[in-house]
Design a protein around this motif. Structure first.
Motif, PDB file in Angstrom:
ATOM      1  N   ASP A   1       4.413  -0.154   3.966  1.00  0.00           N
ATOM      2  CA  ASP A   1       3.185  -0.758   4.482  1.00  0.00           C
ATOM      3  C   ASP A   1       2.681  -1.812   3.509  1.00  0.00           C
ATOM      4  O   ASP A   1       2.629  -1.581   2.292  1.00  0.00           O
TER       5      ASP A   1
ATOM      6  N   SER B   1       0.823  -1.219   0.000  1.00  0.00           N
ATOM      7  CA  SER B   1       0.000   0.000   0.000  1.00  0.00           C
ATOM      8  C   SER B   1       0.850   1.259   0.000  1.00  0.00           C
ATOM      9  O   SER B   1       0.415   2.315  -0.472  1.00  0.00           O
ATOM     10  N   SER B   2       2.050   1.178   0.552  1.00  0.00           N
ATOM     11  CA  SER B   2       2.990   2.310   0.529  1.00  0.00           C
ATOM     12  C   SER B   2       4.393   1.742   0.561  1.00  0.00           C
ATOM     13  O   SER B   2       4.573   0.527   0.447  1.00  0.00           O
ATOM     14  N   GLU B   3       5.386   2.609   0.701  1.00  0.00           N
ATOM     15  CA  GLU B   3       6.770   2.159   0.649  1.00  0.00           C
ATOM     16  C   GLU B   3       7.073   1.125   1.714  1.00  0.00           C
ATOM     17  O   GLU B   3       7.808   0.177   1.474  1.00  0.00           O
TER      18      GLU B   3
END
Length: 825
Positions: free
Chosen positions: A403, A399-401
Motif C-alpha cells: 500500500d 504505508s505497508s508492503e
C-alpha cells in the motif's frame, strides 16, 4: 730503422729485416707512408735502399705486385725512386678495426732474377667524419618512466683509427634529458640517453634532440643525428565495471543464445589503453563456463547450455576486463545468476481513493490518492516495484508492503502547471519483468494569489492642447495570470484634487479595459501637467490590486496670436504720433510691444516693417521693437510718415499682428505720449471735466457694488470646477524713449501684467491706455521716470494706475483709477 735522407721525399720510415729462407729472397724492406698521398709523390729511393745500381735498372726488368687489381706504387727506372701511382685509402685497403695496416709487395728484378720483400705501413690520417648509421632515431618513452632511466642510442662510426676515431658525444640542450658516455674495451665510445626529469605527455608530446659525435683529430670532425622522443600515454587507469556484483535472474529453459547480461566496463585511458577485452577468471568453474559464454569484445553474457532449475539454482561467475595497453590493467566483477521459475502473471495496480481536483494552496503532505499493488507470482516474480513520472511535486509514501499514498511534496502553482497527468508503473522482478500502468489526472484549482501587474510602474503621456473632449489618451491595461473572477480587472482613478478640481472631472478611465480618456479640452497656457495614480483591482476574494503613476504632459500649440499692447490702437485704427523735425539720428520714435500667451518657444516675438513711407528714414529692431531714426529730417521729407509694423511669433505656422503708426512732424518740440491713444483735454477750473469725473466715479462705484454681489452669490453656490490658478507673473522692463512712454512688462503664459505711467499736466492732459481685450488678468504698473523735459508751467506728476480687468457674463470691461482723475475706459 732509419728515415730516408732525401729532402724532397715525404717522411718515410724504412726498415730492413734480414732472414734466410731462400737464397734469392734475402731481405725485407719496410716503409711507413701516410694514406691519401698525392699521385706522383715519392715514397723512397728503392734502388738506393736495396743497394742496386741506378744505371743497371734500365737494362733490367723491374716488377711490383698488384694489390686488389690496383697498382698503387711504381719505380722510376731512371732515378730508382718509388712513387705513388694511385691514392692509397687505408680504410679501403685494410680492415677498419685493425690497429695497423701493412701492404706486402714483392719487387722482382730479372737478369738475374732477384726478389725483394717490401712492406708498406699505411698511416692513418683524420680524413673521415663520424657518421651515424641512422640519421634519425625514434624513441618511445612512457610518461611514467622514472628519472634516471637510460636509453641506448645508435653509435656513430668513424673509419679512422686512434686519436682520429670518435672521442665524445654532445646532446642539444634539454631540461628532460642528458647523455651518459661510456667507453668500450676496445676504446670505442657509445652514448646512453638518460632521463633527468619526468616527462609529461600532456605538456609536451614530442621532444626533438640533436646528438653530435666528435672525433679526436686535428681539426676535429663531427657528425649529427636527430633523436625524436615520443612520450607515450601511461596506462594508469584500470577498467571499471558499473557495479562490483551483478545479480541476474534467469528463468529455466531459457533458449540457447539468449542474452543474459551486457557487461559494461569503462577505461578512462585512450587508444589501446582504453580498448577492453572481457574474459572469465580462473575462479570461474568449468561447469559455469559450459552454461554461459562471454563475448570478449562486447561483454555480452549469453546462455550456452540448457539451464535446469532443479539441477542448479545459482551460478556465480568472476569476470575480468583488461585493456590492451603496454602494461595491461584489469578490473573485475562478479555476476550471480539466479535461476527462477517462469514468470507468467502481470502485477496489478488499484487506485483505492483519489482526489481529482485540489486548490493550488493545498498544504504539503496532503494525500492525493491511495494505491495498492499486488502480484500472484511468488518469489521475485511476486515482488513488485512502483514508480511514477519524474520531476513532479508528489511523493509516494509506503504505508505497508503493498500500500502506498501519493502526497504533495512541493508547493503547487496553477499558473505554472494547471493539470498533472500522473502515470504509475508497476513492475515485478521476474525475468523478463512484467509490468502494468495506470494514469490519473489531477486538476489544480485557482486561488487569487496574483495581483494585477502593469507593464510599467510609471507612464508619461503627452497630450496636445486643444484636444477634443472624450479623446483617447492611452491604454493602461494590466495583466493578471489568475483565472475567472480572479482575472477580471476593474480600473479606477485614485481621487486627487487640484485647486478644488477632482481628477475624475478631468479624466476618465474605462473600468473594463483601462483606456484613459480626457473629459475636457486642455489649455497649455493654464495647465502644464497632471500627476495622478490609476489602480487595477481584480474580482477575487480577497481582492488584490496594484497601481501605476500617470504623468500627463500638456504639449503647447501655437494657438495664440501676438497682441500688440503698445502702441495700442482700436481695431483697424491708426496710431498717431507727433515728433519734432529737429531730432537727431538714432532718436527713439516709438516702441512696438507685443505679447504672446504660448510657451517660450512659440511666444518669441520678432518685429519687421510691413509698409514704410521712406525706408531710409527709420529702422526697426527686430527683437525689441524700437523704431529709431536713421538720419535727420530734411526739407524734402514729407511731413507725414506712415509705417505698418508686423509682430510675428516663433510658432509653426507662425501667427502675427500688425499696427499702423502715422507720424507727424512739427517744427517745435511737442510733448509726445507713445504706446497710447492720447486724448487732449483742455479744461480750466470751470470746464465740463468735473461733470465727466462725477459720472465716471458713479460708474466705478456701480461696478464695484456689482462685483461684490456677484462674488457673494458665487460663494453661496456649490463650488464648480475651476481652472488652475495662473502662476505668478514675471516683470520685464521695457526701455523708455525721449518722451512720455509707458513701460510694459512681459507676461507669463497665464496672465498679462502691464506697467503704465499716466502723466498729467495742469492743463488736464491725461494719457489713457486701452487694455488688452482678454478677461481675468491683473495689470499692475511699475513707476519709472520719463526722459521728457517739462516746462515750469507743466510740472508733470506721474500717477501709478492699477487696472483690473474682469469678465462678467462674457462682457469685457475695464476701468482706471488714479488719485485725481477717473476715466471709464
Amino acid at each position: 730503422m732509419a728515415p730516408h735522407s732525401n729532402a724532397k721525399y715525404k717522411p718515410v720510415w724504412v726498415f730492413f729485416v734480414s732472414f734466410g729462407i731462400w737464397s734469392s729472397v734475402w731481405a725485407v724492406t719496410r716503409y711507413s707512408i701516410p694514406e691519401e698521398m698525392k699521385e706522383g709523390s715519392v715514397v723512397a729511393n728503392l734502388a738506393a735502399d736495396l743497394g742496386l745500381s741506378v744505371g743497371g735498372l734500365n737494362k733490367r726488368e723491374v716488377k711490383l705486385d698488384i694489390l686488389n687489381g690496383k697498382k698503387y706504387l711504381e719505380i722510376n727506372k731512371e732515378t730508382g725512386e718509388l712513387y705513388v701511382l694511385e691514392k692509397i685509402d687505408r680504410e679501403h685497403i685494410c680492415n677498419m678495426k685493425s690497429s695497423s695496416c701493412l701492404l706486402k709487395m714483392d719487387v722482382t728484378i730479372e737478369n738475374p732474377i732477384r726478389i725483394f720483400n717490401v712492406e708498406f705501413e699505411i698511416l692513418d690520417i683524420n680524413d673521415n667524419a663520424p657518421r651515424f648509421r641512422k640519421q634519425t632515431m625514434h624513441l618511445d618513452i612512457s610518461e611514467s618512466t622514472l628519472p634516471g632511466e637510460r636509453f641506448s642510442l645508435n653509435n656513430a662510426v668513424d673509419p679512422d683509427m686512434g686519436s682520429n676515431s670518435i672521442k665524445t658525444y654532445h646532446l642539444s640542450e634539454s631540461e628532460h634529458f642528458n647523455l651518459d658516455i661510456q667507453s668500450g674495451s676496445d676504446g670505442s665510445k657509445y652514448a646512453n640517453l638518460v632521463l633527468k626529469k619526468a616527462l609529461d605527455r600532456e605538456k609536451q608530446a614530442v621532444h626533438n634532440l640533436i646528438l653530435t659525435a666528435v672525433d679526436g683529430g686535428v681539426p676535429a670532425r663531427s657528425g649529427t643525428a636527430s633523436i625524436i622522443v615520443r612520450v607515450l600515454d601511461v596506462n594508469d587507469n584500470a577498467p571499471q565495471f558499473d557495479r562490483k556484483i551483478y545479480s541476474i535472474n534467469v528463468t529455466e529453459n531459457t533458449p540457447i543464445g539468449s542474452l543474459v547480461l551486457r557487461l559494461n566496463a569503462t577505461d578512462l585511458d585512450e587508444g589501446s589503453n582504453a580498448e577492453l577485452s572481457y574474459s572469465f577468471m580462473l575462479y570461474t568453474t568449468e561447469k559455469v563456463q559450459d552454461m554461459f559464454e562471454l563475448n570478449s569484445n562486447t561483454g555480452e553474457l549469453k546462455v550456452k547450455g540448457v539451464i535446469d532449475f532443479e539441477e542448479i539454482q545459482t551460478f556465480e561467475m568472476h569476470i575480468q576486463a583488461h585493456d590492451k595497453g603496454y602494461d595491461q590493467l584489469s578490473g573485475q566483477c562478479t555476476v550471480i545468476v539466479f535461476v527462477t521459475d517462469v514468470n507468467d502473471n502481470h502485477p496489478i495496480i488499484a487506485i483505492t481513493s483519489l482526489k481529482s481536483t485540489v486548490k493550488e494552496d493545498v498544504p504539503i503532505g496532503t494525500i492525493i490518492a491511495l494505491i495498492r499493488i499486488s502480484d500472484r507470482d511468488s518469489g521475485d516474480n511476486g515482488m513488485v516495484d512502483i514508480t511514477f513520472n519524474e520531476h513532479l511535486p508528489f511523493l509516494l509514501n509506503k504505508s505497508s508492503e503493498n500500500d502506498f499514498a501519493l502526497v504533495v511534496s512541493e508547493p503547487l502553482d496553477r499558473e505554472k502547471v494547471a493539470e498533472y497527468e500522473i502515470t504509475f508503473v508497476v513492475t515485478d522482478r521476474g525475468i523478463p519483468p512484467l509490468s502494468d500502468n495506470e494514469t490519473i489526472t489531477l486538476e489544480i484549482l485557482d486561488i487569487n494569489d496574483n495581483a494585477p501587474q502593469f507593464p510599467k510602474s510609471f507612464f508619461t503621456i503627452p497630450v496636445m492642447e486643444n484636444n477634443a473632449p472624450g479623446s483617447l489618451l492611452s491604454s493602461l491595461a494590466a495583466y493578471d495570470p489568475d483565472l475567472h473572477e480572479n482575472q477580471y480587472l476593474v480600473y479606477f482613478i485614485i481621487e486627487k484634487e487640484i485647486v478644488n478640481t477632482s481628477m475624475s472631472m478631468l479624466f476618465s478611465i474605462n473600468p473594463e479595459n483601462g483606456d484613459l480618456y480626457a473629459l475636457k479640452t486642455f489649455d497649455y497656457e493654464r495647465e502644464k501637467e497632471f500627476l495622478f495614480h490609476i489602480e487595477a483591482r481584480d474580482s477575487g476574494v480577497p481582492q488584490l490590486s496594484s497601481n501605476v503613476t500617470v504623468h500627463i504632459i500638456i504639449v503647447d500649440q501655437n494657438d495664440n496670436t501676438p497682441v500688440i499692447v503698445s502702441p495700442w490702437s482700436a481695431l483697424g485704427s491708426v496710431v498717431e504720433e507727433v515728433i519734432p523735425r529737429s531730432i537727431d539720428k538714432g532718436h527713439l520714435v516709438s516702441k512696438v510691444i507685443a505679447i504672446d500667451g504660448d510657451s517660450v518657444h512659440n511666444s518669441r516675438i520678432t518685429y519687421q516693417f510691413l509698409q514704410l513711407t521712406d525706408a531710409t528714414l527709420f529702422s526697426l529692431d527686430q527683437y525689441n521693437g524700437e523704431i529709431r531714426t536713421m538720419r535727420m529730417f530734411s526739407y524734402r521729407d514729407a511731413r507725414h510718415q506712415r509705417m505698418v509694423v508686423l509682430a510675428k511669433d516663433n510658432g509653426d505656422p507662425a501667427l502675427s499682428a500688425t499696427v499702423t503708426i502715422k507720424l507727424s512732424t512739427v517744427e517745435q518740440a511737442v510733448k509726445v505720449y507713445s504706446d497710447t491713444m492720447e486724448v487732449p483735454l483742455e479744461y480750466d477750473i470751470f470746464s465740463d471735466l468735473n461733470l465727466y469725473l462725477v459720472i465716471s466715479l458713479g460708474a466705478v462705484s456701480f461696478l464695484l457694488l456689482m462685483t461684490i454681489l456677484v462674488t457673494i452669490v458665487l460663494k453661496c453656490q456649490k463650488p464648480k470646477p475651476t481652472k488652475a490658478a495662473p502662476p505668478a507673473c514675471r516683470n520685464s522692463i521695457i526701455s523708455q524713449r525721449n518722451s512720455t512712454i509707458a513701460d510694459s512688462t512681459l507676461i507669463s503664459s497665464d496672465a498679462y501684467w502691464y506697467s503704465l505711467f499716466l502723466a498729467e499736466t495742469r492743463k488736464g492732459k491725461v494719457v489713457v491706455r486701452q487694455p488688452v481685450p482678454k478677461a481675468g488678468y491683473l495689470i499692475s504698473s511699475i513707476p519709472r521716470s520719463t526722459g521728457l523735459t517739462e516746462t515750469s508751467e507743466s510740472a508733470a506728476s506721474t500717477l501709478q494706475v492699477n487696472l483690473y480687468i474682469f469678465s462678467f457674463m462674457g462682457v469685457e470691461k475695464s476701468y482706471c483709477v488714479s488719485f485725481e482723475y477717473l476715466c471709464f475706459c
